[in-house]
Design a protein around this motif. Structure first.
Motif: not given
Ligand code: C2E
Ligand code: MG
Ligand code: MG
Ligand code: MG
Length: 293
Positions: A210-214, A240-245, A249-250, A264-269
């Motif tokens: 929910g951090l993305a505006p809108g 740590t913030a999880e699920g940063v896409e 958000q970052a 996923w923004w940084f890397a997928r597993p």
């Protein structure tokens, strides 16, 4: 089926329940033989420092592919492993492998090596021998305990039992990092933060979304994330913030003072090699550029 067509749903309901039972026992059999055959893999997802985007850790995430049913979600087979009494063995496998990988990064990268963060299920913490066994493993593979983190959910930390607390105290006393996973999604009982050696809170991805505006969740989610960061820092813990896409958000999390992020923004597993390359400088994703206003 004739009955179902006539409006009586029981047959269908029973049939699907029967199917679910059958699938469950197929998976249970599959799990048992997978353990014999060593048929699991670990994927590693980078945990980055938000100030400079450098990977400082990696969460080990368990994967299992059933020979006929294909990949099975970890939530499903881990729950099942708990129910059928296999979690001890499976958990030990994960810890052993995770520590080996961490040790190999440590040999290769020295001080730049990421810590490995391993998920522990509640049941594992009730095994009083866990701390001793784990510390022995660390010594065997040559990994400094500070390069290992264990992640537990709030529900695993909540109970009044002394066993789990003793296990965590023993590990923390040797330098193993203790993190609370999916923080904010369990019961809002924070008393365990006073008595357990926690050093990091991981904010559940549900609040990061929910951090993305809108986004409809925005005002509430921003408030919740800001409060968790304040709570953590007030208690001298990192977050740590999880699920940063997304980059958005970052950047927002960085401006809010959040310490670390994964998503996923940084890397997928992925394979350990991907993370090694990020660290030696051929990959990675900056949180910059900073917005232009
Ligand atoms: P978790 O510990 O909260 O792990 C984070 C989950 O979020 C992982 O799902 C990861 O793949 C996923 N994820 C990472 N980045 C993103 C993102 O940007 N967006 C979204 N939507 N998802 C993201 P995964 O790998 O399916 O694991 C699910 C859960 O299964 C884990 O949640 C953990 O509770 C459990 N689990 C996984 N491996 C183990 C294990 O070895 N032992 C135990 N006890 N539990 C495990
Ligand atoms: Mg986790
Ligand atoms: Mg989590
Ligand atoms: Mg989870």
């Amino acid at each position: 089926w004739a009955k179902a067509a006539g409006g009586d749903r029981y047959e269908v309901y029973d049939a699907s329940r029967h199917d679910a039972q059958a699938l469950r026992s197929t998976l249970a059999t599959g799990l048992r033989s997978a353990l014999h055959r060593d048929d699991f893999t670990l994927r590693y997802q980078p945990i980055v420092r938000l100030t400079d985007g450098v990977p400082i850790g990696a969460e080990a995430l368990l994967r299992w592919t059933h020979p006929e049913h294909g990949p099975v979600a970890p939530e499903i087979f881990i729950d099942l492993a708990e129910e059928i009494g296999l979690i001890g063995q499976l958990g030990r496998w994960v810890l052993g492998r995770g520590c080996q990988q961490a040790a190999s990064w440590y040999r290769e990268l020295g001080e730049r090596a990421p810590f490995v963060s391993v998920n522990l299920s509640a049941r594992q913490l009730h095994d009083v021998g866990l701390a001793e066994e784990l510390l022995r493993t660390l010594a065997e593979v040559g990994l400094p305990p500070t390069r290992l983190q264990v992640e537990l959910t709030e529900s695993a930390l909540l109970g009044p039992a002394q066993g789990p607390a003793d296990v965590l105290q023993a590990l923390a006393a040797h330098g193993v990092r203790v993190a609370v996973d999916d923080f904010g999604t369990g019961y809002s009982n924070l008393a365990y933060l006073r008595r357990l050696p926690v050093r990091e809170l991981k904010i559940a991805g549900a609040f990061i979304e929910g951090l993305a505006p809108g986004h409809p969740g925005t005002p509430a989610d921003r408030q919740i994330v800001a409060s968790v960061i304040a709570l953590a820092h007030g208690l001298n813990l990192t977050v740590t913030a999880e699920g940063v896409e997304t980059l958005e958000q970052a950047q927002l999390l960085r401006s809010m003072g959040c310490d670390h992020a994964q998503g996923w923004w940084f890397a997928r597993p992925g394979d350990p090699d991907v993370l090694t390359e990020m660290i030696v400088g051929r990959g990675g994703k900056p949180v910059d550029p900073v917005p232009t206003h």
